[in-house]
Design a protein around this motif. Structure first.
Motif, PDB file in Angstrom:
ATOM      1  N   HIS A  77       0.196   1.640   2.623  1.00 41.61           N
ATOM      2  CA  HIS A  77       0.586   0.456   1.659  1.00 41.61           C
ATOM      3  C   HIS A  77       1.119  -0.842   1.388  1.00 41.61           C
ATOM      4  O   HIS A  77       2.141  -0.432   2.517  1.00 41.61           O
ATOM      5  CB  HIS A  77       0.256   0.943   0.343  1.00 41.61           C
ATOM      6  CG  HIS A  77       1.804   1.818   0.251  1.00 41.61           C
ATOM      7  ND1 HIS A  77       3.008   1.466  -0.293  1.00 41.61           N
ATOM      8  CD2 HIS A  77       2.578   3.167   0.589  1.00 41.61           C
ATOM      9  CE1 HIS A  77       4.029   1.350  -0.352  1.00 41.61           C
ATOM     10  NE2 HIS A  77       4.240   2.602   0.543  1.00 41.61           N
ATOM     11  N   ASP A  88       8.877   0.157   4.200  1.00 43.17           N
ATOM     12  CA  ASP A  88       8.212   1.443   3.041  1.00 43.17           C
ATOM     13  C   ASP A  88       6.584   1.291   3.464  1.00 43.17           C
ATOM     14  O   ASP A  88       6.171  -0.591   2.514  1.00 43.17           O
ATOM     15  CB  ASP A  88       8.747   1.098   1.844  1.00 43.17           C
ATOM     16  CG  ASP A  88       7.662   2.605   1.205  1.00 43.17           C
ATOM     17  OD1 ASP A  88       6.639   2.764   1.595  1.00 43.17           O
ATOM     18  OD2 ASP A  88       8.469   2.022  -0.015  1.00 43.17           O
ATOM     19  N   GLY A  89       5.731   1.081   3.199  1.00 36.93           N
ATOM     20  CA  GLY A  89       4.052   0.985   3.489  1.00 36.93           C
ATOM     21  C   GLY A  89       3.762   0.813   4.046  1.00 36.93           C
ATOM     22  O   GLY A  89       3.185   0.783   4.807  1.00 36.93           O
ATOM     23  N   GLU A 121       0.760   1.324  -4.992  1.00 32.86           N
ATOM     24  CA  GLU A 121       1.778   2.522  -4.178  1.00 32.86           C
ATOM     25  C   GLU A 121       2.526   2.439  -4.905  1.00 32.86           C
ATOM     26  O   GLU A 121       3.335   3.778  -5.450  1.00 32.86           O
ATOM     27  CB  GLU A 121       1.500   2.957  -2.885  1.00 32.86           C
ATOM     28  CG  GLU A 121       2.124   4.532  -2.867  1.00 32.86           C
ATOM     29  CD  GLU A 121       3.639   4.809  -2.624  1.00 32.86           C
ATOM     30  OE1 GLU A 121       3.934   5.248  -2.840  1.00 32.86           O
ATOM     31  OE2 GLU A 121       4.503   3.988  -2.607  1.00 32.86           O
ATOM     32  N   GLU A 122       3.186   1.886  -5.126  1.00 32.81           N
ATOM     33  CA  GLU A 122       4.363   1.545  -5.543  1.00 32.81           C
ATOM     34  C   GLU A 122       4.177   1.930  -7.320  1.00 32.81           C
ATOM     35  O   GLU A 122       5.711   2.607  -7.917  1.00 32.81           O
ATOM     36  CB  GLU A 122       5.689   1.044  -5.431  1.00 32.81           C
ATOM     37  CG  GLU A 122       5.732   0.792  -3.813  1.00 32.81           C
ATOM     38  CD  GLU A 122       6.356   1.500  -3.378  1.00 32.81           C
ATOM     39  OE1 GLU A 122       7.048   2.138  -3.774  1.00 32.81           O
ATOM     40  OE2 GLU A 122       7.225   2.027  -2.088  1.00 32.81           O
ATOM     41  N   HIS A 188       5.045   7.569   7.890  1.00 32.23           N
ATOM     42  CA  HIS A 188       6.006   6.717   6.519  1.00 32.23           C
ATOM     43  C   HIS A 188       6.881   6.260   7.554  1.00 32.23           C
ATOM     44  O   HIS A 188       7.388   7.130   8.525  1.00 32.23           O
ATOM     45  CB  HIS A 188       5.463   7.216   5.326  1.00 32.23           C
ATOM     46  CG  HIS A 188       5.964   6.729   4.450  1.00 32.23           C
ATOM     47  ND1 HIS A 188       6.935   6.009   3.863  1.00 32.23           N
ATOM     48  CD2 HIS A 188       5.464   5.943   3.618  1.00 32.23           C
ATOM     49  CE1 HIS A 188       7.080   4.977   2.557  1.00 32.23           C
ATOM     50  NE2 HIS A 188       6.292   4.891   2.655  1.00 32.23           N
ATOM     51  N   HIS A 356       3.565  10.520  -1.928  1.00 34.63           N
ATOM     52  CA  HIS A 356       2.972   9.613  -0.859  1.00 34.63           C
ATOM     53  C   HIS A 356       1.028   9.821  -1.338  1.00 34.63           C
ATOM     54  O   HIS A 356       0.870  10.590  -1.833  1.00 34.63           O
ATOM     55  CB  HIS A 356       2.948   9.434   0.793  1.00 34.63           C
ATOM     56  CG  HIS A 356       5.116   9.278   1.075  1.00 34.63           C
ATOM     57  ND1 HIS A 356       5.105   8.006   0.937  1.00 34.63           N
ATOM     58  CD2 HIS A 356       5.876  10.712   0.759  1.00 34.63           C
ATOM     59  CE1 HIS A 356       6.189   8.414   1.178  1.00 34.63           C
ATOM     60  NE2 HIS A 356       7.060   9.795   1.612  1.00 34.63           N
TER      61      HIS A 356
END
Ligand code: ZN
Length: 418
Positions: A77, A88-89, A121-122, A188, A356
């Motif tokens: 993501h 992150d992502g 995603e977040e 990840h 995730h």
């Protein structure tokens, strides 16, 4: 074209410069900055012989057609939390891009390979995570709640979606993207301290923890701190305090990486001259094994009954939320482990604490596995999130190796015909 892991690190920095500021990454989903990141990504993909498309849930796909429509998916993501980290992502989106380049340069692959950038995603702006992947997996069942959610400025989620060409009523149609999915791979950052503590750059992820989240309410009697003898008290906080310590032993007995957290206790009346009357305690327990998780919960409940008797108080349990452990595909975990060992010399299998997008793919029945790269100091969702560049490069290599092995596995599987 050979795999160039250093290019991934350079592109991560390029993306950071384009969509971050002094406070960190600002690619919050359904914002202009996020859209800019995606458009930058489309320009990169456009240099390859891939078809670029955005599905009904706003997930962006780059598809490299192979000899069959059976597909190996690589997903991540590009969205971030506000003031987020640079990895992150998006690490997986850009690592996946590099793997796609390597595969495309070798001509038509035996199976189709697809890179997906999951939308939201977040859940940073509207408070619900895994939007795109849960729409694709089909587990999204809260459309009405989503429709009425608003952000901090009072903007309705449904309207924000429409601004980015997503119609909430059609989001679940994204499920068709998984029709030919034979495997799902995701790299990840670990976002925890385990790999760093073992001095390992990359590890294979066996699944995501099951979670039991409960509110434990203790009720005693407020009484004067001066006039109430110690043996006549009904101290609600004493029960909560005993449980907060007991869960350490419960986690230790469970083993296997199980964790228990008493993340908060609020008590009343909360004045220096009174025994505590009520204490509301939050408890979070996680384990990879469903039976062990159930045992951890039962032990905590039994201990609380014992403490309630000892302290002459009442205790009541109320469930906040729970989810079963999600185990990744055994064969793919084996291949991930092999890939990590071949690239770095040593592997370690570990569970994931956070959920995730990969968890949604596993829930949808797509054989799934993840790789974790080491996170320095275990920090994430902050601008100080970091991983050494040489470890990022090893992670890209491990993902590439895993993709090759998975493509070989899938191309040798008899087609199910469904
Ligand atoms: Zn993430």
């Amino acid at each position: 074209m050979a795999l160039d892991p250093a290019r991934t690190v350079a592109e991560l920095k390029e993306l950071r410069a384009l969509t971050g500021d002094d406070d960190g990454a600002q690619r919050v989903c359904w914002t202009d900055t996020w859209a800019a990141a995606r458009s930058w990504m489309r320009d990169k993909l456009a240099e390859l012989p891939v078809e670029i498309a955005v599905d009904e849930a706003g997930n962006q796909w780059g598809t490299l057609a192979g000899a069959t429509s059976r597909a190996v998916l690589i997903g991540g993501h590009i969205d971030s939390v506000p003031n987020g980290g640079w990895l992150d992502g998006c690490l997986n989106v850009l690592a996946g891009l590099e793997v796609l380049r390597r595969i495309a340069s070798e001509g038509e692959p035996p199976v189709t390979v697809r890179l997906v950038d999951w939308a939201d995603e977040e859940g940073a702006r509207f408070g619900r995570s895994l939007f795109g992947s849960s729409a694709a997996s089909g587990t999204m069942a809260d459309q009405e709640e989503i429709r009425n959610r608003v952000d901090a400025d009072g903007i309705r989620w449904e309207d924000a979606l429409r601004e980015h060409a997503v119609d909430l009523d059609r989001a679940l149609d994204a499920h068709r993207q998984l029709q030919d999915a034979a495997a799902y791979l995701e790299l990840h950052i670990e976002q925890g301290p385990v790999l760093e503590s073992m001095a390992l750059p990359v590890g294979a992820v066996i699944g995501t923890f099951g979670v039991e989240r409960w509110q434990v309410t203790w009720r005693g009697q407020a009484a004067h701190a001066g006039s109430t003898p110690m043996d006549k008290r009904r101290d609600a906080l004493a029960g909560a305090a005993k449980l907060a310590l007991e869960i350490r032993d419960i986690a230790a007995r469970a083993g296997g990486g199980g964790v228990c957290t008493s993340g908060g206790v609020v008590w009343k009346p909360g004045i220096v001259t009174s025994v505590v009357e009520t204490a509301v305690q939050l408890l979070d327990q996680r384990h990879m094994d469903a039976d062990t998780l159930a045992t951890m919960l039962r032990e905590a409940q039994e201990a609380s009954e014992r403490f309630a008797r000892e302290e002459d108080v009442d205790v009541e349990w109320e469930k906040i939320w729970s989810i079963d452990p999600i185990l990744f595909d055994e064969r793919l975990v084996e291949l991930a482990d092999e890939s990590v060992r071949e690239v770095t010399g040593q592997s370690h299998r570990l569970p994931s604490g956070p959920l995730h997008d990969a968890a949604e793919m596993a829930r949808a029945g797509v054989p799934t596995v993840m790789l974790f790269s080491q996170s320095l100091r275990g920090l994430s969702h902050t601008k100080v999130e970091d991983t050494k560049p040489e470890h990022l490069e090893l992670a890209v290599q491990a993902l590439d190796r895993l993709a090759s092995k998975t493509i070989a596995l899938v191309s040798n599987q008899p087609s199910s015909g469904s």
